[in-house]
Design a protein around this motif. Structure first.
Motif, PDB file in Angstrom:
ATOM      1  N   GLN A 149     -34.609  51.581   7.913  1.00 41.84           N
ATOM      2  CA  GLN A 149     -33.157  51.631   8.049  1.00 41.84           C
ATOM      3  C   GLN A 149     -32.572  50.270   7.678  1.00 41.84           C
ATOM      4  O   GLN A 149     -33.237  49.253   7.781  1.00 41.84           O
ATOM      5  N   ALA A 150     -31.319  50.282   7.280  1.00 39.55           N
ATOM      6  CA  ALA A 150     -30.622  49.022   7.015  1.00 39.55           C
ATOM      7  C   ALA A 150     -29.181  49.206   7.457  1.00 39.55           C
ATOM      8  O   ALA A 150     -28.736  50.329   7.679  1.00 39.55           O
ATOM      9  N   ASP A 151     -28.461  48.092   7.581  1.00 45.17           N
ATOM     10  CA  ASP A 151     -27.053  48.204   7.948  1.00 45.17           C
ATOM     11  C   ASP A 151     -26.178  48.063   6.706  1.00 45.17           C
ATOM     12  O   ASP A 151     -26.531  47.379   5.753  1.00 45.17           O
ATOM     13  N   VAL A 152     -25.041  48.736   6.750  1.00 50.69           N
ATOM     14  CA  VAL A 152     -24.055  48.665   5.692  1.00 50.69           C
ATOM     15  C   VAL A 152     -22.804  48.047   6.304  1.00 50.69           C
ATOM     16  O   VAL A 152     -22.294  48.565   7.296  1.00 50.69           O
ATOM     17  N   VAL A 153     -22.332  46.945   5.734  1.00 53.46           N
ATOM     18  CA  VAL A 153     -21.140  46.287   6.273  1.00 53.46           C
ATOM     19  C   VAL A 153     -20.006  46.457   5.270  1.00 53.46           C
ATOM     20  O   VAL A 153     -20.118  46.006   4.125  1.00 53.46           O
ATOM     21  N   VAL A 154     -18.965  47.150   5.687  1.00 56.86           N
ATOM     22  CA  VAL A 154     -17.802  47.316   4.817  1.00 56.86           C
ATOM     23  C   VAL A 154     -16.751  46.288   5.235  1.00 56.86           C
ATOM     24  O   VAL A 154     -16.380  46.208   6.407  1.00 56.86           O
ATOM     25  N   GLN A 155     -16.312  45.478   4.240  1.00 59.69           N
ATOM     26  CA  GLN A 155     -15.363  44.396   4.521  1.00 59.69           C
ATOM     27  C   GLN A 155     -14.164  44.511   3.601  1.00 59.69           C
ATOM     28  O   GLN A 155     -14.230  45.182   2.572  1.00 59.69           O
ATOM     29  N   SER A 156     -13.101  43.806   3.957  1.00 62.45           N
ATOM     30  CA  SER A 156     -11.974  43.734   3.034  1.00 62.45           C
ATOM     31  C   SER A 156     -12.426  42.998   1.771  1.00 62.45           C
ATOM     32  O   SER A 156     -13.400  42.237   1.792  1.00 62.45           O
ATOM     33  N   GLU A 157     -11.735  43.210   0.690  1.00 62.38           N
ATOM     34  CA  GLU A 157     -12.127  42.614  -0.584  1.00 62.38           C
ATOM     35  C   GLU A 157     -12.265  41.088  -0.444  1.00 62.38           C
ATOM     36  O   GLU A 157     -13.234  40.487  -0.930  1.00 62.38           O
ATOM     37  N   ALA A 158     -11.307  40.450   0.254  1.00 65.68           N
ATOM     38  CA  ALA A 158     -11.335  38.992   0.388  1.00 65.68           C
ATOM     39  C   ALA A 158     -12.573  38.548   1.172  1.00 65.68           C
ATOM     40  O   ALA A 158     -13.300  37.632   0.745  1.00 65.68           O
ATOM     41  N   ASP A 159     -12.838  39.226   2.291  1.00 65.43           N
ATOM     42  CA  ASP A 159     -14.013  38.885   3.095  1.00 65.43           C
ATOM     43  C   ASP A 159     -15.297  39.097   2.293  1.00 65.43           C
ATOM     44  O   ASP A 159     -16.243  38.305   2.382  1.00 65.43           O
TER      45      ASP A 159
END
Lengths: 562, 307
Positions: B238-248
């Motif tokens: 398993q792995a984690d998926v981090v969704v961020q704002s474009e700037a971040d």
């Protein structure tokens, strides 16, 4: 509709069976009597049901907590692979072939199967490949651990590099199982088409025979693909070929096509005879004719045709083009129509009937309940976007077990109780039977319902550990599994004690209509011998007062005198 | 042998109307509940899939509860009296009913199929489906955005490479609100790229480069799970998926590029080392895990996730 000519000379030809022992020993010998072979199949299958069930309970023990802590991950993977393989190839198919052997000849008034020696040979392959499969627990490296699909390349990895390894034994066992089933199918199809009693046209045949004919036709068409695919897999594993190895230019997805071309229709091989059992039992215990016999018979054939063109629905996330996804979704959806015809026909049969809720009827009703649930989740799985989300999650495991245990195995239990008096000459104990039903019905729903929310939340199948958010439903599923384990106890107790000291069964304890109920319990070796009755009306004439055969009173009188 | 249905009385019609009304209400209610059984919606595909699932749940409830209530009715009210061994009225069928219950399910499933094909088209425009062509693979669809992230599946770890920025990681970072092109590949067996919160899944087949597109729509941390059985440590892959704002996302890429390479996350390698250190193992044979990939950012796979 033409009447298949029955050769009366057939039953007068002296059949060779003098050396066949008569007591219990005939059940452990190469016996050619279909009724003996039927019981051999069922006994073998029930033995493997216990083995497969024990493996399942260890798996549920592992899954009662999120961490992989009860057994090593390699052990878990071996257990779940063996559980699936044993339950399908050593429980489900053999137990249904047992019913076919017991029921087909007596239902159509034939003295035996068309090819008795082929029949016995097909049965004796079951213990042979059973031993081969179980031997995989003893070879270095342990049993196969790539699931009952055995997808390459993971199934080709063979970590120790031995020639004799668990995976190789698995492939040999599955291929032998295929050969055995083809031998059985040739026999069943020939028997049904060629050996019906005079007057028994196809449209007067009991629905069980229709469904058996349909299911065995699928075996004849589909099994060669699986067996061929398995042989290529064996070559890749032990002979260095590259049918499926990507590094050698092979295509692993090709195997998926071979596998599912048979293994999806295989579900219909399993469920069709169970539809047959429902169609036999509901009229008897509702005291009404089967509603829409012709439609129910024809629906089986439509299911055969459609079942052969749906296999890609197992491969929606495998990288198939959009047009294939759409096409195979539509064909899969269409199966709901003939299946719906059957379900509505059963409801029509029950409606306004005079229901008797004994053990076989309870199992049939419970099986129908579970089947309808499996049916509606099946429609969800057929639609591509939902399938993409829940494919290879516990949602599929739940759906599949509602079909295979909730509907099919409960249908098999119903059949065993219903025809137990006929083939053993003893009545079973109703109280133990009802207890068995209650535990099975509650256990099934407790075990398999929680798998649906788990799958929707995203828990993949075949995992030996999982994230903590899945713990709640897994605990409930595990408790259900242990209850299912307990539910076998009253069943076995009932079988053994009824066989030993059950009440003597009359020829027709359920007041049922059918050729098998015009025979003594248990029927003599050659069934009707020289007095094969002439069928003069369709099956399920409850309430019509029409006799099924010519001189019916004479047959009934003879039974009473006996 | 068709029997003409007798004309139903008023009370029967009222009863049927109440039954149908209750059934419809229950079905619609279940359809609304269905959304709560699914993880959070974090991609543009998720609301479409959930809408379809909700509709199917309503239809399924109608069919299932409809059939079961008929069964309950006959079990309650059509039981034979204790010593009644007589037969019931011999109704052998009704062609009109047969036609009705053939045509209605046919229309119903074809309606579901049409709805689904429509959803397929919509997801195809914004997701992966339109771009997969069986067999050929690797060519990539013409006119599609270049894959900006390479996903490499192994026994048993996930590696994510951002070639334009020279970054690699074992935690997938994605920008929110725009279509991202991924290129999936496997170095050993078939794996499955599955992020439940995105409602998207794709087998990663060795020997093929698989283009895959998705549009994250919600910031947060989600789970990526291997969805195709891949051997011993399949469950731990398993792995984690981090969704961020474009700037971040852009600033994360800049910071990550400056970090030195170090071993990435691989639960399997850690477990395997532990297993090898024991004098005797309690298990069967296993393939050794691939060494952990060398990455700029290992990230985490133990933090709390949103779905």
């Amino acid at each position: 509709m033409t009447i298949t000519p029955f050769d009366p000379g057939l039953s007068e030809v002296p059949q060779r069976q003098p050396e066949a022992p008569n007591g219990w020993k005939r059940y452990i010998s190469f016996n050619t009597d279909a009724k003996v072979i039927g019981i051999q199949y069922i006994a073998t299958a029930l033995l493997f049901l216990l083995v497969g069930g024990l493996l399942a309970m260890i798996m549920r023990g592992e899954l009662i907590t999120p961490a992989a802590d009860l057994v090593d991950r390699t052990v878990y993977n071996g257990l779940y692979t063996m559980h699936g393989t044993i339950m399908l190839f050593l429980f489900m198919f053999p137990v249904l072939n047992g019913l076919n052997n017991l029921l087909i000849p007596v239902m159509i008034g034939a003295p035996d199967m068309a090819f008795p020696r082929l029949n016995a040979a097909a049965f004796w392959m079951v213990p042979v490949f059973g031993v081969i499969l179980m031997a995989s627990f003893l070879v270095p490296g342990g049993p196969p651990a790539s699931g009952w699909w055995s997808y390459p390349p993971v199934s080709l990895q063979n970590p120790l590099g031995h020639l004799i390894n668990g995976e190789a034994l698995w492939i040999v066992a599955v291929a032998l199982s295929g050969v055995s089933s083809i031998m059985g199918a040739v026999n069943f199809v020939t028997t049904i088409l060629r050996m019906r009693a005079p007057g028994m046209t196809l449209m007067r045949m009991p629905i069980f025979c229709w469904t058996a004919l349909s299911a065995q036709t699928i075996q004849l068409i589909g099994l060669p693909a699986l067996t061929g695919g398995a042989v290529m897999l064996l070559f890749d594993l032990v002979a260095g070929t590259s049918f499926y190895r990507p590094e050698g230019g092979g295509d692993p997805v090709l195997y998926q096509h071979f596998f599912w071309f048979y293994s999806h229709p295989a579900v219909y091989v399993i469920i069709l005879p169970v539809f047959g059992v429902f169609s036999e039992l509901f009229p008897v215990y509702a005291r009404k004719p089967l509603f829409g016999y012709k439609f129910v018979a024809a629906a089986s054939l439509v299911i055969v045709g459609l079942s052969l063109v749906v296999w890609v629905h197992h491969m929606f996330p495998s990288g198939v083009p959009q047009w294939m996804r759409d096409l195979f979704m539509v064909t899969t959806m269409l199966i709901a129509v003939p299946t719906g015809i059957k379900v509505f026909a059963w409801l029509g049969t029950l409606w306004g009937g005079k229901l008797r809720l004994n053990t076989p009827m309870l199992f049939a009703l419970g099986g129908l309940f579970n089947f309808v649930f499996a049916g509606v989740t099946g429609i969800m799985l057929a639609t591509v976007p939902v399938d993409i989300h829940v494919n290879n999650t516990y949602f599929v495991v739940g759906h599949f077990h509602y079909v295979i245990y909730g509907a099919a195995t409960m249908g098999v239990y119903a059949a065993i109780y219903h025809w137990f008096p006929k083939f053993t000459g003893r009545m079973y104990y109703e109280g133990l039977g009802k207890l068995h039903f209650l535990l099975t019905f509650i256990g099934t729903n407790l075990n398999f319902f929680p798998m649906h929310p788990l799958g929707l939340m995203g828990m993949p199948r075949r995992v030996s550990s999982y994230d903590p958010e899945f713990a709640f439903w897994n605990v409930i599923a595990s408790l259900g599994a242990f209850l299912l384990g307990v539910s076998i106890i009253p069943f076995l107790l009932n079988l053994v004690s009824s066989l030993v000291r059950g009440e003597r069964a009359p020829a027709n304890p359920w007041n049922a209509i059918g050729l098998e109920w015009l025979l003594p319990s248990p029927p003599p070796t050659e069934n009707f011998e020289a007095n094969v009755p002439t069928v003069i009306s369709g099956p399920y004439g409850y309430g019509t007062g029409l006799p099924l055969v010519e001189h019916q009173e004479a047959y009934e009188r003879a039974l009473q005198q006996a | 042998m068709t029997t003409a249905p007798s004309r139903p009385g008023l009370s029967v019609l009222i009863g049927l109307a109440i039954w149908g009304g209750l059934l419809l209400w229950l079905s619609l209610w279940m359809g609304r509940q269905a959304y709560r059984w699914l993880p959070v919606q974090a991609s543009s595909a998720a609301p479409l899939v959930d809408g379809l699932f909700s509709f199917e749940t309503a239809v399924a409830t109608f069919v299932f509860v409809g059939v079961v209530s008929v069964m309950a009715w006959v079990i309650l009210f059509n039981r034979a009296a204790k010593y009644d061994v007589s037969d019931a009225e011999p109704i052998e069928g009704n062609t009109r009913l047969e036609v009705i219950w053939t045509v209605i399910p046919l229309v119903l499933v074809m309606a579901i199929a049409a709805y689904t094909i429509d959803v397929n088209r919509q997801i195809g425009l914004i997701g992966p489906m339109e771009h997969l062509h069986g067999g050929a693979g690797g060519a990539g669809a013409a006119g599609s955005p270049q894959a900006e992230i390479e996903v490499i599946a192994r026994q048993w770890s996930w590696e994510f490479r951002y070639p334009a920025d020279g970054v690699s990681t074992t935690e997938l970072h994605l920008p929110m609100g725009r279509r991202v092109g991924l290129q999936l590949r496997s170095e050993d067996v078939i794996h499955g790229f599955y992020v439940p919160a995105f409602r998207l899944k794709q087998q990663v087949i060795p020997g093929r480069l698989i283009p895959f597109f998705l549009t994250p729509t919600r910031e947060g941390r989600y789970r990526l799970r291997d969805s195709e059985y891949s051997g011993t440590w399949f469950a731990a892959n398993q792995a984690d998926v981090v969704v961020q704002s474009e700037a971040d996302y852009q600033s994360w890429l800049r910071r990550a590029a400056a970090l030195p390479l170090q071993p990435g996350l691989s639960d399997a390698s850690r477990d395997y080392a532990l297993r090898q250190s024991r004098s005797r193992t309690s298990g069967y044979a296993t393939v050794a895990p691939a060494p952990p990939p060398m990455v700029n950012v290992p990230g985490s796979n133990t933090l709390p996730h949103d779905g």
